[in-house]
Design a protein around this motif. Structure first.
Motif, PDB file in Angstrom:
ATOM      1  N   ASP A 190     -36.723 -16.612   1.645  1.00 33.60           N
ATOM      2  CA  ASP A 190     -37.004 -17.794   0.897  1.00 33.60           C
ATOM      3  C   ASP A 190     -35.839 -18.313  -0.107  1.00 33.60           C
ATOM      4  O   ASP A 190     -35.377 -19.295  -0.224  1.00 33.60           O
ATOM      5  CB  ASP A 190     -38.365 -18.068   0.465  1.00 33.60           C
ATOM      6  N   ASN A 191     -35.723 -17.132  -0.803  1.00 37.11           N
ATOM      7  CA  ASN A 191     -34.361 -17.386  -1.777  1.00 37.11           C
ATOM      8  C   ASN A 191     -33.218 -17.705  -1.154  1.00 37.11           C
ATOM      9  O   ASN A 191     -32.694 -18.606  -1.781  1.00 37.11           O
ATOM     10  CB  ASN A 191     -34.257 -15.915  -2.448  1.00 37.11           C
ATOM     11  N   MET A 192     -32.677 -17.059   0.006  1.00 38.00           N
ATOM     12  CA  MET A 192     -31.438 -17.484   0.766  1.00 38.00           C
ATOM     13  C   MET A 192     -31.583 -18.962   1.212  1.00 38.00           C
ATOM     14  O   MET A 192     -30.773 -19.697   0.870  1.00 38.00           O
ATOM     15  CB  MET A 192     -31.345 -16.711   1.790  1.00 38.00           C
ATOM     16  N   ALA A 193     -32.971 -19.501   1.625  1.00 36.65           N
ATOM     17  CA  ALA A 193     -33.183 -20.685   2.062  1.00 36.65           C
ATOM     18  C   ALA A 193     -32.992 -21.728   1.116  1.00 36.65           C
ATOM     19  O   ALA A 193     -32.246 -22.715   1.002  1.00 36.65           O
ATOM     20  CB  ALA A 193     -34.434 -20.914   2.669  1.00 36.65           C
ATOM     21  N   ASP A 194     -33.245 -21.469  -0.371  1.00 35.82           N
ATOM     22  CA  ASP A 194     -33.439 -22.251  -1.308  1.00 35.82           C
ATOM     23  C   ASP A 194     -31.947 -22.472  -1.846  1.00 35.82           C
ATOM     24  O   ASP A 194     -31.339 -23.552  -2.254  1.00 35.82           O
ATOM     25  CB  ASP A 194     -34.169 -21.628  -2.383  1.00 35.82           C
ATOM     26  N   ILE A 195     -31.155 -21.424  -1.989  1.00 34.34           N
ATOM     27  CA  ILE A 195     -29.805 -21.425  -2.467  1.00 34.34           C
ATOM     28  C   ILE A 195     -29.075 -22.392  -1.336  1.00 34.34           C
ATOM     29  O   ILE A 195     -28.327 -23.150  -2.042  1.00 34.34           O
ATOM     30  CB  ILE A 195     -29.114 -19.866  -2.499  1.00 34.34           C
ATOM     31  N   ILE A 196     -29.008 -22.173  -0.226  1.00 33.13           N
ATOM     32  CA  ILE A 196     -28.209 -22.759   0.773  1.00 33.13           C
ATOM     33  C   ILE A 196     -28.787 -24.108   0.588  1.00 33.13           C
ATOM     34  O   ILE A 196     -27.817 -25.266   0.744  1.00 33.13           O
ATOM     35  CB  ILE A 196     -28.405 -22.437   2.104  1.00 33.13           C
ATOM     36  N   THR A 197     -30.161 -24.736   0.607  1.00 35.52           N
ATOM     37  CA  THR A 197     -30.580 -26.068   0.655  1.00 35.52           C
ATOM     38  C   THR A 197     -29.954 -26.746  -0.483  1.00 35.52           C
ATOM     39  O   THR A 197     -29.510 -27.759  -0.280  1.00 35.52           O
ATOM     40  CB  THR A 197     -32.055 -25.906   0.599  1.00 35.52           C
ATOM     41  N   LEU A 198     -29.978 -26.095  -1.782  1.00 34.50           N
ATOM     42  CA  LEU A 198     -29.239 -26.786  -3.021  1.00 34.50           C
ATOM     43  C   LEU A 198     -27.979 -26.968  -2.764  1.00 34.50           C
ATOM     44  O   LEU A 198     -27.290 -27.991  -3.264  1.00 34.50           O
ATOM     45  CB  LEU A 198     -29.555 -25.979  -4.251  1.00 34.50           C
ATOM     46  N   SER A 199     -27.388 -25.855  -1.992  1.00 33.16           N
ATOM     47  CA  SER A 199     -25.900 -25.926  -1.872  1.00 33.16           C
ATOM     48  C   SER A 199     -25.430 -27.106  -1.057  1.00 33.16           C
ATOM     49  O   SER A 199     -24.491 -27.828  -1.135  1.00 33.16           O
ATOM     50  CB  SER A 199     -25.276 -24.836  -1.510  1.00 33.16           C
ATOM     51  N   LEU A 200     -26.257 -27.500   0.197  1.00 32.23           N
ATOM     52  CA  LEU A 200     -25.936 -28.491   1.034  1.00 32.23           C
ATOM     53  C   LEU A 200     -26.251 -29.768   0.451  1.00 32.23           C
ATOM     54  O   LEU A 200     -25.541 -30.759   0.691  1.00 32.23           O
ATOM     55  CB  LEU A 200     -26.835 -28.280   2.280  1.00 32.23           C
ATOM     56  N   ARG A 201     -27.114 -29.826  -0.374  1.00 28.76           N
ATOM     57  CA  ARG A 201     -27.472 -31.303  -1.408  1.00 28.76           C
ATOM     58  C   ARG A 201     -26.336 -31.494  -2.182  1.00 28.76           C
ATOM     59  O   ARG A 201     -25.902 -32.813  -2.114  1.00 28.76           O
ATOM     60  CB  ARG A 201     -28.881 -30.903  -1.975  1.00 28.76           C
ATOM     61  N   ILE A 202     -25.864 -30.404  -2.970  1.00 31.78           N
ATOM     62  CA  ILE A 202     -24.847 -30.815  -3.780  1.00 31.78           C
ATOM     63  C   ILE A 202     -23.478 -31.062  -3.039  1.00 31.78           C
ATOM     64  O   ILE A 202     -22.807 -31.998  -3.378  1.00 31.78           O
ATOM     65  CB  ILE A 202     -24.558 -29.560  -4.793  1.00 31.78           C
ATOM     66  N   GLY A 203     -23.231 -30.348  -2.086  1.00 28.15           N
ATOM     67  CA  GLY A 203     -22.149 -30.503  -1.289  1.00 28.15           C
ATOM     68  C   GLY A 203     -22.000 -32.139  -0.844  1.00 28.15           C
ATOM     69  O   GLY A 203     -21.054 -32.460  -0.819  1.00 28.15           O
ATOM     70  N   GLN A 204     -23.277 -32.574  -0.213  1.00 26.08           N
ATOM     71  CA  GLN A 204     -23.301 -34.062   0.025  1.00 26.08           C
ATOM     72  C   GLN A 204     -23.117 -34.966  -0.885  1.00 26.08           C
ATOM     73  O   GLN A 204     -22.225 -35.889  -0.775  1.00 26.08           O
ATOM     74  CB  GLN A 204     -24.800 -34.290   0.752  1.00 26.08           C
ATOM     75  N   LYS A 205     -23.574 -34.560  -2.235  1.00 23.18           N
ATOM     76  CA  LYS A 205     -23.260 -35.556  -3.239  1.00 23.18           C
ATOM     77  C   LYS A 205     -21.841 -35.616  -4.087  1.00 23.18           C
ATOM     78  O   LYS A 205     -21.527 -36.524  -4.434  1.00 23.18           O
ATOM     79  CB  LYS A 205     -24.378 -35.077  -4.300  1.00 23.18           C
TER      80      LYS A 205
ATOM     81  N   ARG B 169     -22.936 -40.788 -12.549  1.00 22.10           N
ATOM     82  CA  ARG B 169     -23.612 -41.631 -11.415  1.00 22.10           C
ATOM     83  C   ARG B 169     -24.986 -40.735 -11.466  1.00 22.10           C
ATOM     84  O   ARG B 169     -26.040 -41.322 -11.283  1.00 22.10           O
ATOM     85  CB  ARG B 169     -23.107 -41.561 -10.144  1.00 22.10           C
ATOM     86  N   GLU B 170     -24.650 -39.424 -11.400  1.00 14.57           N
ATOM     87  CA  GLU B 170     -25.754 -38.475 -11.299  1.00 14.57           C
ATOM     88  C   GLU B 170     -26.629 -38.093 -12.475  1.00 14.57           C
ATOM     89  O   GLU B 170     -27.610 -37.350 -12.496  1.00 14.57           O
ATOM     90  CB  GLU B 170     -25.637 -37.216 -10.532  1.00 14.57           C
ATOM     91  N   LYS B 171     -26.181 -38.638 -13.787  1.00 12.37           N
ATOM     92  CA  LYS B 171     -26.688 -38.414 -15.056  1.00 12.37           C
ATOM     93  C   LYS B 171     -26.620 -36.829 -15.143  1.00 12.37           C
ATOM     94  O   LYS B 171     -27.537 -36.233 -15.866  1.00 12.37           O
ATOM     95  CB  LYS B 171     -28.097 -39.103 -15.125  1.00 12.37           C
ATOM     96  N   LEU B 172     -25.665 -36.373 -15.139  1.00 18.79           N
ATOM     97  CA  LEU B 172     -25.554 -34.854 -15.288  1.00 18.79           C
ATOM     98  C   LEU B 172     -24.829 -34.520 -16.818  1.00 18.79           C
ATOM     99  O   LEU B 172     -24.115 -35.398 -17.520  1.00 18.79           O
ATOM    100  CB  LEU B 172     -24.422 -34.351 -14.179  1.00 18.79           C
ATOM    101  N   ALA B 173     -25.241 -33.523 -17.400  1.00 15.42           N
ATOM    102  CA  ALA B 173     -24.797 -32.945 -18.556  1.00 15.42           C
ATOM    103  C   ALA B 173     -23.473 -32.110 -18.375  1.00 15.42           C
ATOM    104  O   ALA B 173     -23.610 -31.061 -17.859  1.00 15.42           O
ATOM    105  CB  ALA B 173     -25.970 -32.099 -19.330  1.00 15.42           C
ATOM    106  N   VAL B 174     -22.347 -32.724 -18.546  1.00 20.33           N
ATOM    107  CA  VAL B 174     -21.124 -32.265 -18.285  1.00 20.33           C
ATOM    108  C   VAL B 174     -19.861 -32.286 -19.239  1.00 20.33           C
ATOM    109  O   VAL B 174     -19.909 -33.210 -19.921  1.00 20.33           O
ATOM    110  CB  VAL B 174     -20.425 -33.178 -16.952  1.00 20.33           C
ATOM    111  N   TYR B 175     -19.196 -31.377 -19.505  1.00 21.54           N
ATOM    112  CA  TYR B 175     -17.982 -31.181 -20.201  1.00 21.54           C
ATOM    113  C   TYR B 175     -17.104 -30.694 -19.662  1.00 21.54           C
ATOM    114  O   TYR B 175     -16.812 -29.883 -19.001  1.00 21.54           O
ATOM    115  CB  TYR B 175     -18.663 -30.282 -21.420  1.00 21.54           C
ATOM    116  N   LEU B 176     -15.834 -31.694 -19.589  1.00 22.80           N
ATOM    117  CA  LEU B 176     -14.790 -31.420 -19.149  1.00 22.80           C
ATOM    118  C   LEU B 176     -13.525 -30.943 -19.951  1.00 22.80           C
ATOM    119  O   LEU B 176     -13.375 -31.741 -20.841  1.00 22.80           O
ATOM    120  CB  LEU B 176     -14.384 -32.624 -18.070  1.00 22.80           C
ATOM    121  N   ILE B 177     -12.698 -30.212 -19.317  1.00 19.41           N
ATOM    122  CA  ILE B 177     -11.325 -29.990 -20.358  1.00 19.41           C
ATOM    123  C   ILE B 177     -10.256 -30.225 -19.431  1.00 19.41           C
ATOM    124  O   ILE B 177      -9.971 -29.687 -18.219  1.00 19.41           O
ATOM    125  CB  ILE B 177     -11.390 -28.371 -20.858  1.00 19.41           C
ATOM    126  N   MET B 178      -9.362 -31.208 -19.781  1.00 18.34           N
ATOM    127  CA  MET B 178      -7.919 -31.520 -19.124  1.00 18.34           C
ATOM    128  C   MET B 178      -6.695 -30.957 -19.770  1.00 18.34           C
ATOM    129  O   MET B 178      -6.757 -31.160 -20.965  1.00 18.34           O
ATOM    130  CB  MET B 178      -8.118 -32.819 -18.971  1.00 18.34           C
TER     131      MET B 178
END
Length: 346
Positions: free
Chosen positions: A98-113, A316-325
């Motif tokens: 179930d752990n593996m399935a959860d990891i990959i499900t989340l990864s696929l969702r973020i991959g799509q977004k 768009r996704e209302k994420l808490a993000v900090y970027l350095i350029m």
């Protein structure tokens, strides 16, 4: 190693500010601190309100848990669960935890977004560029080699199947190779947090590699603070200080894991769209999320996207993000409105 190579890896993007000095020694008021190795990196657990007599048993339990995760997720172990799946050339659904399935499900969702920017099937390209279990290249891959590797990738070829008897993983491309290194540290960090809760411990800072999660207060009764490092592999300097408030944090950066070949710096962050290491000016993406796993998934996708697309996605996704350029005269930073709530004024 060739003389024209410079390789820097296994270094955390965070400085733990829990009362420890630069030599990683823990004073008496820092609480109980344990450390070890897993997944080719380091883990660290800092606890408040836990007596030293529990240290030996906890350390053993932590290491056993992380060793188990490593046996499941590591592409560096030929007998791991994910390696067996990668070696399988059929299309029948393969049972996974179930752990593996959860990891990959989340990864696929973020991959799509992220429009495929975060792609856990990018393993053939990671290996081609010398950042996987295969040997590092002694010369730049050709376009033909890149095209061949890219043909073995694609999130659309990977499927998670939930059945009454359990979870299954299926691929419709025989050579599909799943690489969970982009999310493994986040999952393991969350797993450590669940272990602490199971043990009745509710004040802790746990980390695996570049993923961190906190709960409660430190041994001094103050919030756990984590410092984001400046984007350099030459010093431990603070870029920003955050109070996680019970959240997870993860940073993806192009300045920690790289090598130099033919006078060029080759980043470990591979763009699935081009099959090549990123070359834009975004050098670090930090994400704070409810879990370390989610933060670990988003940060990689944002790093691949680059500054403009990463900002748009964070808003768009209302994420808490900090970027350095990277700029010609140094660095510039940007944070989303959600990230500002976690910033500690220095």
């Amino acid at each position: 190693m060739k003389k024209n190579w410079l390789y820097c890896a296994g270094l955390s993007a965070f400085i733990m500010l829990s009362g420890c000095d630069r030599n990683n020694q823990s004073p008496a008021n820092a609480g109980l601190v344990m450390e070890g190795r897993t997944m080719g990196t380091f883990w660290r657990v800092s606890l408040a309100g836990v007596t030293a007599d529990r240290k030996e048993a906890l350390q053993k339990e932590i290491q056993q848990l992380l060793d188990s995760d490593d046996r499941e997720l590591s592409t560096w172990k030929s007998d791991s669960v994910i390696s067996h799946f990668n070696q399988y050339r059929g299309s029948d659904p393969q049972p996974v935890s179930d752990n593996m399935a959860d990891i990959i499900t989340l990864s696929l969702r973020i991959g799509q977004k992220t429009a495929g920017a975060m792609d856990i099937t990018v393993g053939p390209l990671v290996n081609l560029w010398g950042f996987g279990p295969d040997r590092q290249p002694v010369k730049m891959p050709t376009q033909a080699q890149i095209d061949t590797a890219r043909a073995l990738t694609g999130l659309q070829h990977l499927h998670v199947i939930e059945r009454v008897e359990g979870a299954y993983l299926q691929k419709d491309l025989p050579g599909l190779y799943v690489d969970l290194s982009t999310v493994g540290e986040g999952f393991a960090t969350d797993h450590l947090a669940r272990l602490m809760e199971k043990e009745g411990i509710n004040s802790y800072l746990v980390s695996v590699g570049g993923a961190v999660l906190t709960r409660g207060m430190n041994a001094e009764g103050k919030p756990w603070k984590v410092a984001i490092q400046k984007p350099t592999d030459k010093e431990n300097a603070v870029q920003a200080l955050v109070d996680l408030q019970g959240h997870g944090i993860s940073t993806s950066g192009s300045y920690r894991n790289y090598y130099e070949l033919d006078g060029k710096r080759i980043s470990h962050v591979i763009d699935p769209a081009t099959g090549r290491p990123i070359q834009h000016k975004l050098v670090s993406a930090t994400v704070i999320a409810t879990t370390a796993l989610e933060a670990d998934g988003w940060d990689t996708g944002l790093m691949v996207l680059g500054e403009g697309k990463a900002k748009a996605l964070a808003l768009r996704e209302k994420l808490a993000v900090y970027l350095i350029m990277k700029q010609d005269d140094g660095f510039t930073t940007w944070m989303s409105p959600q990230f500002k709530a976690f910033i500690v004024q220095q």
